[in-house]
Scaffold this active site. Sequence first.
Site, short mmCIF file in Angstrom:
data_model
loop_
_atom_site.label_atom_id
_atom_site.label_comp_id
_atom_site.label_asym_id
_atom_site.label_seq_id
_atom_site.Cartn_x
_atom_site.Cartn_y
_atom_site.Cartn_z
N LYS A 259 0.83 -1.19 0.00
CA LYS A 259 0.00 0.00 0.00
C LYS A 259 0.88 1.25 0.00
O LYS A 259 2.00 1.22 0.51
CB LYS A 259 -0.88 0.05 1.26
N ARG A 333 -9.71 -11.89 2.93
CA ARG A 333 -10.58 -12.99 2.49
C ARG A 333 -9.90 -14.35 2.65
O ARG A 333 -10.58 -15.37 2.77
CB ARG A 333 -11.02 -12.75 1.04
#
EC number: 3.4.11.1
Length: 481
Positions: A259, A333
């Site tokens: 990020k 996830r």
Amino acid sequence: MKFHIGKDGEVKIILVYKNAEKVEEANDLYSYLKEKELFKGDLGEVYSHISHSEDKFILLGIGEKEKTTANSLRKAFFNAGKELMKFKVTSIKISIPMFKNLKYESIVQSITEGLLQSEYSFEKYLTKKKISPSIKNVYLDILEEKKEETINTINESKNLIEGIFLARNLVNEPAIYMTPTVLANNAKNQLESLGVEVKIYGKEKIKELGMEAFLAVSKGSFEESQLIVMNYKGNSNSDKKLALVGKGLTYDSGGYSIKPTSSMINMHSDMAGSASVIGAMKAIAMSKLEVNVVAIVAACENMISGGAYKPGDIISSMSGKTIEILNTDAEGRLTLADALWYAVDVVKADKIIDIATLTGACVTALGSINTGAITNNSYLMDNVKKASECAGEPVWEFPNNDEYKELIKGTFGDLKNSSGREAGAITAGMFLQEFVGNTPWVHLDVAGTAYLSSKNGYLQKGATGVPVKTLYYLAKGFKNK
């Protein structure tokens, strides 16, 4: 802050609708303020008549009469609480009003919560503290026949606030201190004394369970991953179980799909899903709800090192399904895939709710107002929506057409962990659906609602505690059916 039934209190709160014709208890002052446009009764507007008067009160605007809701009352009384702190008021009195569209219980709950929410602050690391809570006693003038109901509602509201504040504190804690192990210990310390069984499993047990997707995410961190299983048995006459599964990334750098710095700053909040289930479990246990609930958190960090998982890897999972890694920043996830399968295969839950700060796509779609949702069971989804309405934590359901499944199909593995920019919030939810089998399930994406960059109503900047209340009311209505 303690609540009492009675008419004592230093300062009275007088409710005023927007542009009301008159205010019985302070009409001369109100008429003057209205004429000078100094006070109109807008939602949350406060005028204080405290400093130089024996008859001390505040005028509290509650907005347009026909638009009064439980949530608008929360906002108004939150503002009242903040205003009263400025004057270091120690006791207040409120005549509980009646509204045609609201149940008495809901009115009491909203007033209580609004005032209690005004006390929250996270100042642990400030050397100079801001204004401290000063209200010690709140006196409620109520209908005599509503006394027992009011007392029960107040107690329930206080239990909920305990859970909400716990969740907020866990999320607001910086990642340097809130590691997976610290999170696990917090769950144990907060819940075991309330009768919740808390089991914590380290790397070896996680490996033994075959939770390879969970372990893959944690490989780049020096901090050991922790599987936290919290079991509340509120109904010994039933074997039905509701499972709450919370995403527990105590820090997310993005891994090798790193990020930018601006997106990393608040990534200590990527465990907000886990904090919400821990907070909900506390409120559920404190209220002694007659329901069986199991909460599951797969806690770890997503970091970069020579041992970290990489784009292009193909990993397995507890369910046996294989996953192509296209983006290491789609890690939540993966941890949830194994935690959900644990709920299905080990816990054998009858219904499952997962809560996760899962996608930026959900924030793009819904902002910070609505939590995104996706489900495989419309009946359970309806119950979640009802709980969210009661909580004042709105939920918006995304579609789950089978056609979306094509976007998560892998080429060299069964699934891929990222579908790119297209329908990102939906495909992330559809990915999770692959790990719940036929168990009724709802996924809640709280990426926009669990942590705020600026104040929104009675929710301040930082952690919000969403959706602790929704989970609580869902459990309350579950009743092991």
